[in-house]
Each structure stands twice: as structure tokens, then as C-alpha cells.
Design an enzyme around this catalytic site. Structure first.
Site, PDB file in Angstrom:
ATOM      1  N   ARG A  42       3.875   2.507  12.447  1.00 50.96           N
ATOM      2  CA  ARG A  42       4.336   1.004  12.131  1.00 50.96           C
ATOM      3  C   ARG A  42       5.488   1.410  11.230  1.00 50.96           C
ATOM      4  O   ARG A  42       5.401   2.584  10.357  1.00 50.96           O
ATOM      5  CB  ARG A  42       3.041   0.622  11.146  1.00 50.96           C
ATOM      6  CG  ARG A  42       3.126  -0.666  10.906  1.00 50.96           C
ATOM      7  CD  ARG A  42       2.024  -1.160  10.087  1.00 50.96           C
ATOM      8  NE  ARG A  42       2.140  -0.723   8.650  1.00 50.96           N
ATOM      9  CZ  ARG A  42       1.796  -1.316   7.548  1.00 50.96           C
ATOM     10  NH1 ARG A  42       0.729  -2.492   7.729  1.00 50.96           N
ATOM     11  NH2 ARG A  42       1.828  -1.101   6.236  1.00 50.96           N
ATOM     12  N   TYR A  58       5.404  -5.605   0.267  1.00 51.60           N
ATOM     13  CA  TYR A  58       4.060  -5.072   0.873  1.00 51.60           C
ATOM     14  C   TYR A  58       4.339  -3.797   1.974  1.00 51.60           C
ATOM     15  O   TYR A  58       5.222  -3.861   2.771  1.00 51.60           O
ATOM     16  CB  TYR A  58       3.318  -6.114   1.964  1.00 51.60           C
ATOM     17  CG  TYR A  58       2.353  -5.202   2.785  1.00 51.60           C
ATOM     18  CD1 TYR A  58       1.151  -4.936   2.284  1.00 51.60           C
ATOM     19  CD2 TYR A  58       2.779  -5.168   4.040  1.00 51.60           C
ATOM     20  CE1 TYR A  58       0.198  -4.311   2.899  1.00 51.60           C
ATOM     21  CE2 TYR A  58       1.728  -4.448   5.075  1.00 51.60           C
ATOM     22  CZ  TYR A  58       0.609  -4.119   4.449  1.00 51.60           C
ATOM     23  OH  TYR A  58      -0.182  -3.379   5.368  1.00 51.60           O
ATOM     24  N   ASP A  74       4.116  -5.003  10.734  1.00 52.03           N
ATOM     25  CA  ASP A  74       3.325  -5.997  10.199  1.00 52.03           C
ATOM     26  C   ASP A  74       3.905  -7.154   9.196  1.00 52.03           C
ATOM     27  O   ASP A  74       4.549  -6.801   8.243  1.00 52.03           O
ATOM     28  CB  ASP A  74       2.198  -5.159   9.055  1.00 52.03           C
ATOM     29  CG  ASP A  74       1.206  -6.168   8.793  1.00 52.03           C
ATOM     30  OD1 ASP A  74       1.063  -7.423   8.759  1.00 52.03           O
ATOM     31  OD2 ASP A  74      -0.064  -5.437   7.979  1.00 52.03           O
ATOM     32  N   HIS A  98       2.439  -9.642   7.642  1.00 57.43           N
ATOM     33  CA  HIS A  98       1.511  -9.932   6.694  1.00 57.43           C
ATOM     34  C   HIS A  98       1.351 -11.325   6.294  1.00 57.43           C
ATOM     35  O   HIS A  98       1.297 -11.649   5.088  1.00 57.43           O
ATOM     36  CB  HIS A  98       1.827  -8.828   5.249  1.00 57.43           C
ATOM     37  CG  HIS A  98       0.612  -8.191   4.953  1.00 57.43           C
ATOM     38  ND1 HIS A  98       0.279  -8.469   3.529  1.00 57.43           N
ATOM     39  CD2 HIS A  98      -0.114  -7.337   5.323  1.00 57.43           C
ATOM     40  CE1 HIS A  98      -0.913  -7.694   3.494  1.00 57.43           C
ATOM     41  NE2 HIS A  98      -1.103  -7.083   4.386  1.00 57.43           N
ATOM     42  N   GLU A 137       2.312  -7.692  13.902  1.00 59.09           N
ATOM     43  CA  GLU A 137       1.180  -8.038  13.668  1.00 59.09           C
ATOM     44  C   GLU A 137       1.128  -9.205  12.497  1.00 59.09           C
ATOM     45  O   GLU A 137       2.115  -9.404  11.631  1.00 59.09           O
ATOM     46  CB  GLU A 137       0.551  -6.782  12.675  1.00 59.09           C
ATOM     47  CG  GLU A 137      -1.145  -6.921  12.258  1.00 59.09           C
ATOM     48  CD  GLU A 137      -1.401  -5.943  11.372  1.00 59.09           C
ATOM     49  OE1 GLU A 137      -0.772  -4.867  11.283  1.00 59.09           O
ATOM     50  OE2 GLU A 137      -2.267  -6.113  10.960  1.00 59.09           O
ATOM     51  N   GLU A 175      -7.022  -9.188  11.114  1.00 57.58           N
ATOM     52  CA  GLU A 175      -7.625  -8.224   9.931  1.00 57.58           C
ATOM     53  C   GLU A 175      -8.425  -9.168   8.837  1.00 57.58           C
ATOM     54  O   GLU A 175      -9.194  -8.537   8.288  1.00 57.58           O
ATOM     55  CB  GLU A 175      -6.527  -7.386   9.401  1.00 57.58           C
ATOM     56  CG  GLU A 175      -5.874  -7.814   8.382  1.00 57.58           C
ATOM     57  CD  GLU A 175      -4.493  -6.936   7.872  1.00 57.58           C
ATOM     58  OE1 GLU A 175      -4.256  -6.039   8.685  1.00 57.58           O
ATOM     59  OE2 GLU A 175      -4.077  -7.127   6.814  1.00 57.58           O
ATOM     60  N   ARG A 212      -7.634  -7.546  15.883  1.00 59.32           N
ATOM     61  CA  ARG A 212      -7.295  -6.575  14.507  1.00 59.32           C
ATOM     62  C   ARG A 212      -8.516  -6.545  13.629  1.00 59.32           C
ATOM     63  O   ARG A 212      -8.477  -5.874  12.587  1.00 59.32           O
ATOM     64  CB  ARG A 212      -6.045  -7.108  13.794  1.00 59.32           C
ATOM     65  CG  ARG A 212      -4.661  -6.638  14.418  1.00 59.32           C
ATOM     66  CD  ARG A 212      -4.395  -5.284  14.279  1.00 59.32           C
ATOM     67  NE  ARG A 212      -4.095  -4.942  12.875  1.00 59.32           N
ATOM     68  CZ  ARG A 212      -4.422  -3.730  12.208  1.00 59.32           C
ATOM     69  NH1 ARG A 212      -5.176  -2.867  13.025  1.00 59.32           N
ATOM     70  NH2 ARG A 212      -3.990  -3.398  11.155  1.00 59.32           N
ATOM     71  N   HIS A 241      -8.638  -2.677  12.637  1.00 54.58           N
ATOM     72  CA  HIS A 241      -8.002  -2.453  11.415  1.00 54.58           C
ATOM     73  C   HIS A 241      -8.710  -0.930  10.717  1.00 54.58           C
ATOM     74  O   HIS A 241      -9.766  -0.787  10.552  1.00 54.58           O
ATOM     75  CB  HIS A 241      -8.604  -3.494  10.191  1.00 54.58           C
ATOM     76  CG  HIS A 241      -7.943  -3.859   9.067  1.00 54.58           C
ATOM     77  ND1 HIS A 241      -8.564  -4.278   8.081  1.00 54.58           N
ATOM     78  CD2 HIS A 241      -6.647  -3.808   8.749  1.00 54.58           C
ATOM     79  CE1 HIS A 241      -7.687  -4.325   7.001  1.00 54.58           C
ATOM     80  NE2 HIS A 241      -6.518  -3.984   7.385  1.00 54.58           N
ATOM     81  N   GLU A 295      -5.428   1.918  14.094  1.00 51.87           N
ATOM     82  CA  GLU A 295      -4.752   2.142  12.960  1.00 51.87           C
ATOM     83  C   GLU A 295      -5.536   3.274  12.035  1.00 51.87           C
ATOM     84  O   GLU A 295      -6.681   3.403  12.075  1.00 51.87           O
ATOM     85  CB  GLU A 295      -4.680   0.936  11.950  1.00 51.87           C
ATOM     86  CG  GLU A 295      -4.069   1.081  10.550  1.00 51.87           C
ATOM     87  CD  GLU A 295      -3.950  -0.241   9.798  1.00 51.87           C
ATOM     88  OE1 GLU A 295      -5.057  -1.043  10.016  1.00 51.87           O
ATOM     89  OE2 GLU A 295      -3.331  -0.431   9.177  1.00 51.87           O
ATOM     90  N   TRP A 330       1.158 -12.935   0.467  1.00 55.64           N
ATOM     91  CA  TRP A 330       1.453 -11.597   0.258  1.00 55.64           C
ATOM     92  C   TRP A 330       1.491 -10.710   1.415  1.00 55.64           C
ATOM     93  O   TRP A 330       0.685 -10.780   2.352  1.00 55.64           O
ATOM     94  CB  TRP A 330       0.424 -11.044  -0.607  1.00 55.64           C
ATOM     95  CG  TRP A 330       0.636  -9.504  -1.128  1.00 55.64           C
ATOM     96  CD1 TRP A 330       1.744  -9.096  -1.586  1.00 55.64           C
ATOM     97  CD2 TRP A 330      -0.364  -8.544  -0.504  1.00 55.64           C
ATOM     98  NE1 TRP A 330       1.599  -7.679  -1.824  1.00 55.64           N
ATOM     99  CE2 TRP A 330       0.466  -7.030  -1.230  1.00 55.64           C
ATOM    100  CE3 TRP A 330      -1.393  -8.368   0.055  1.00 55.64           C
ATOM    101  CZ2 TRP A 330      -0.053  -6.037  -0.750  1.00 55.64           C
ATOM    102  CZ3 TRP A 330      -1.857  -7.224   0.278  1.00 55.64           C
ATOM    103  CH2 TRP A 330      -1.182  -5.972  -0.022  1.00 55.64           C
TER     104      TRP A 330
HETATM  105  O1  LIG Z   1      -2.288  -3.602   8.483  1.00 57.68           O
HETATM  106  C1  LIG Z   1      -2.967  -3.299   7.382  1.00 57.68           C
HETATM  107  O2  LIG Z   1      -3.859  -2.293   7.446  1.00 57.68           O
HETATM  108  C2  LIG Z   1      -2.889  -3.901   6.261  1.00 57.68           C
HETATM  109  O3  LIG Z   1      -2.414  -5.276   6.481  1.00 57.68           O
HETATM  110  C3  LIG Z   1      -3.673  -3.589   5.045  1.00 57.68           C
HETATM  111  O4  LIG Z   1      -3.297  -2.684   4.516  1.00 57.68           O
HETATM  112  C4  LIG Z   1      -4.053  -4.640   4.364  1.00 57.68           C
HETATM  113  O5  LIG Z   1      -2.970  -5.047   3.152  1.00 57.68           O
HETATM  114  C5  LIG Z   1      -5.277  -4.311   3.398  1.00 57.68           C
HETATM  115  O6  LIG Z   1      -6.483  -4.125   4.103  1.00 57.68           O
HETATM  116  C6  LIG Z   1      -5.655  -5.307   2.119  1.00 57.68           C
HETATM  117  O7  LIG Z   1      -6.627  -4.651   1.624  1.00 57.68           O
END
Ligand SMILES: O=C(O)[C@@H](O)[C@@H](O)[C@H](O)[C@H](O)CO
Length: 409
Positions: free
Chosen positions: A147, A159, A217, A219, A243, A269, A290, A319, A346, A409
Site C-alpha cells: 500500500r 493519514y 487508501d 480514507h 480503498e 472497514e 474490507r 482489515h 492487510e 479523516w
Molecule cells: O486501511 C486501514 O487499515 C486503515 O484505514 C486503518 O488504519 C484505520 O485508519 C484504522 O483502523 C483506524 O483505527
């Protein structure tokens, strides 16, 4: 067999984890993960105050019945706290059943469908040299799918970028929840991100060639039309997936994204039941599911969700960040090995303190994970070690735009 005790153990080795330990009258114990990043004590209380009293005296072998009982008898349905608590019970019961059978859990789920579980790791950098180094380091660690997250010019903290300064001085991508009194504030500008990202992927492909599976990602930070534009712009770089391109609440948003791009899409996720995916799966708007075993009601519910997805050629991408404990991770690996529609797993590696508390039997070599052959899920909890790391409040960061508006976020 009867359940005689169930204990909720909250420990904070590298970060907070909520673990449920179920004990039976035959001396077999099972572990389940109920960790919900930043809201751990809500799940701990849900379990200790409302679920544990219901478990005492029950037959641990009746997993489906216990799942339906916990889901339906609460009356209030779904939601991350409820579904993480049910997951903790469910995984602990599967652990007990597999230990009683003397088999690793994947054998009870139908046996191995593959020899290993392809895993992806998280590379990141504030600029291209730092990102390339991070990708090389991940390749050396054995990852064969990566990733890619990057800083964006003009934005201070993004992030997923490990090397950027974190308020509590920890490695940022290792554990974004920071042990601070208030959530850290980060900044965001989608137009700057959309301008910057395709060039980063062009450079990464130029450096590492066409073969390496690359993931990204978003996010939850784009609108549908922005996500469609990004998916299109990334097509030349052949991503394994993009993602969480839009916020997950709006399933219909994915129709628009889908119409405009062939970049594969992964989402889910933050979902916790099959209902969150109904439109996405039935209309084939995504390519990868996810969800975490830990947040989606455990093995029992995830198996059903992934079987439903399989009818539409949608695969798993479970996830597995560090906020899933080694117990939740091991549960995911047994499921990954057994299901037919596995896609990718992941895998962010836990730190040394976490590995001291949770003794794991899973292995990682040349890009592939394996859950191991111990009876059950193959994880032990060292309660003495856990007691050395009491709970510490921690929050995930949040975003504001330049004008002060709160943003995803
Ligand atoms: O792809 C991922 O794994 C993320 O989006 C996570 O790191 C996510 O930010 C965290 O699980 C939040 O607790």
C-alpha cells in the site's frame, strides 16, 4: 461442556486492546478480540456488564445459537460496539470448538483452500525518496504487495504517512490513535491531493516496474465525482485497489464512481454487518470486502458476508491494521485460508510489547501469511504481561479544511 467464566481484559501494550477470555468447565479456554480503536471501553463495558452474565452456563459449542441470541435479544441492532462485542464472543467460541476438536480453526471452516495468504503492508513517505525507501524496506521484510500513502504538498499531516511528526512521538502509521487528552487535528485539501497522487504512482511504477501489486487508501475523503476522477487518473498505474474512496455511509455513491473507472474498489472497514453492503454487493459496485472479523460479528457473520459476496465474484480484503489485536488477526487468517473467494489480507506488524502479551503461532514469509497448525486460533494471552500495560486513553486524529470545516479523516 459449559461456560463457567468470561473475563474482559483491557491492556495497552503498544496500544489499547480489548480481549475476551471464555473458560469452560472442561478447562478449555477461548480468546476473542473486541478492540474498537478510540472507543475500547464502550466494548469492554458492553461485554462485562451486558454479555458476560448471559454466557455463564451456556454450551460453548452452540455458536450460531449464541450469535443469534446476542444479536436478536439485545433488540437494538448493528453498530460497531455491539458487533465488536458479538465478534469477541464468537471468535472465543470458535477457538474453544477448534481446541476441543484438536484442530486449527481453518479445518473446521472447510480446510485450506490455498497454501498461504497473500498479505500487503503499508509503505509511506513525505516525499518520493522516503517513499521509495519505505517500499524497499517492505520488500526486504518479505512483502510482495504494497500500500502506498504519501504526503501532499501544502498539507501538514496526512493519514497513513509514517515519518510525519506525531503528537505523542510514536511512529504514526504504526498506531494513529495518539495517547493525548484530545484528538489531534490534521488538515486536508482534496484538490491538492487529486493533483499530487497520480504523479506519485507514476514515479513508483517507474521505479519498481509493472508487476508489484500496489494499493492506495483514500480514507473516506472524496466526494463521488472526485473519487471517479481519481480512479480514472490512476488507471494507467494498474492499482490492485483504491480503498474507501468515498465516505462509507452512502452506498449509492459507488454507482457513480463505478461508471467512470475500472480501478478496482475496496470498501467496508467501518462496516459491521452484511446489511451495510447490500447495495454494494448486489449491484457489484465494489471488488473487495474490507470488514474486520473483529468489527463484523466474528467468524460466523464474516463467513456469511463473504459467501454472499462470492456469488458476485467479489473477494475478501480483510482489515488488519495494528488496532486489530493478534487474536483478531489470527481469526482472520483462519478464515482467509478456508474461503474460496480470498483476495488479499492487510498485515501491519504489531510491536514488541504486543507480541509479549499475545503469543502467536502465525507465520509470514515471502509475501504469505499462514495461521499455523496449533489447535484453535493459535494465540495465547499472557495475563501477567497484559497487567503491566494498563489502559491509556487514546484518540484517532480528525481533519479540518483550511476554512475550519471538519472533514472526514
Ligand atoms: O486501511 C486501514 O487499515 C486503515 O484505514 C486503518 O488504519 C484505520 O485508519 C484504522 O483502523 C483506524 O483505527
Amino acid at each position: 461442556m459449559k461456560i463457567i467464566a468470561a473475563d474482559v481484559i483491557v491492556a495497552s501494550p503498544d496500544r489499547n486492546f480489548v480481549t475476551l477470555k471464555i473458560t469452560t468447565d472442561e478447562g478449555i479456554t477461548g480468546l476473542g478480540d473486541g478492540t474498537l480503536n478510540g472507543r475500547e471501553l464502550a466494548v469492554a463495558s458492553y461485554l462485562a456488564d451486558h454479555v458476560v452474565p448471559l454466557l455463564i452456563g451456556r454450551d460453548p459449542h452452540r455458536i450460531e445459537d449464541t450469535w443469534q441470541f446476542l444479536y436478536r435479544s439485545a433488540y437494538w441492532r448493528r453498530g460497531p460496539v455491539t458487533m465488536a462485542a458479538i465478534a469477541a464472543v464468537d471468535v472465543a467460541l470458535w477457538d474453544i470448538k477448534a481446541k476441543a476438536a484438536g484442530m486449527p480453526l481453518y479445518q473446521l471452516l472447510g480446510g485450506a483452500s490455498r497454501t498461504g495468504i497473500m498479505a500487503y503492508g503499508h509503505a509511506s513517505g513525505r516525499d518520493l525518496p522516503e517513499l521509495f525507501d519505505s517500499i524497499r524496506r517492505h520488500l526486504e521484510m518479505g512483502y510482495r504487495s504494497i500500500r502506498v500513502q504519501t504526503s501532499v504538498p501544502g498539507i501538514n499531516a496526512v493519514y497513513g504517512v509514517a515519518a510525519q511528526p506525531s503528537v505523542d512521538g510514536k511512529r504514526y502509521d504504526y498506531e494513529p490513535a495518539q495517547r493525548t487528552a484530545l484528538p489531534a487535528e490534521e488538515d486536508w485539501d482534496t484538490r491538492a491531493y487529486l493533483r499530487h497522487l497520480p504523479g506519485v504512482f507514476e514515479a513508483v511504477r517507474g521505479e519498481f516496474g509493472p508487476d508489484l501489486p500496489l494499493l492506495h487508501d483514500g480514507h473516506h475523503r472524496m466526494t463521488p465525482i472526485q473519487a471517479a476522477r481519481l480512479g480514472k487518473a490512476l488507471e494507467p498505474y494498474d492499482l490492485f485497489w483504491l480503498e474507501d474512496c468515498t465516505p462509507a455511509e452512502n452506498q449509492e455513491a459507488l454507482r457513480l464512481v463505478r461508471q467512470h473507472t475500472t480501478t478496482p474498489l475496496a470498501i467496508g472497514e467501518v462496516f459491521n454487518t452484511v446489511w451495510d453492503y447490500q447495495t454494494l454487493i448486489r449491484e457489484q459496485l465494489i471488488d473487495y470486502v474490507r470488514s474486520a472479523v473483529t468489527h463484523t460479528g466474528g467468524i460466523t457473520a464474516m463467513r456469511k458476508l463473504l459467501d454472499y459476496a462470492a456469488q458476485y465474484q467479489i473477494k475478501s480484503g480483510i482489515h488488519g491494521p495494528t488496532d486489530i489485536s493478534p487474536v483478531g488477526m489470527a481469526a482472520a487468517l483462519h478464515l482467509d485460508l478456508a474461503i474460496h473467494n480470498f483476495g488479499i489480507q492487510e498485515y501491519m506488524q504489531h510491536g514488541p510489547a504486543t507480541n509479549e502479551v499475545f503469543r502467536q503461532s502465525f507465520t509470514f514469509s515471502d509475501g504469505y501469511l499462514h495461521p499455523g497448525e496449533l489447535p484453535g486460533i493459535g494465540v495465547d494471552l499472557d495475563e501477567e504481561a497484559a497487567a503491566k500495560f494498563p489502559y491509556q486513553p487514546a484518540y484517532l486524529p480528525f481533519n479540518r479544511l483550511k476554512d475550519g470545516t471538519v472533514h472526514d479523516w
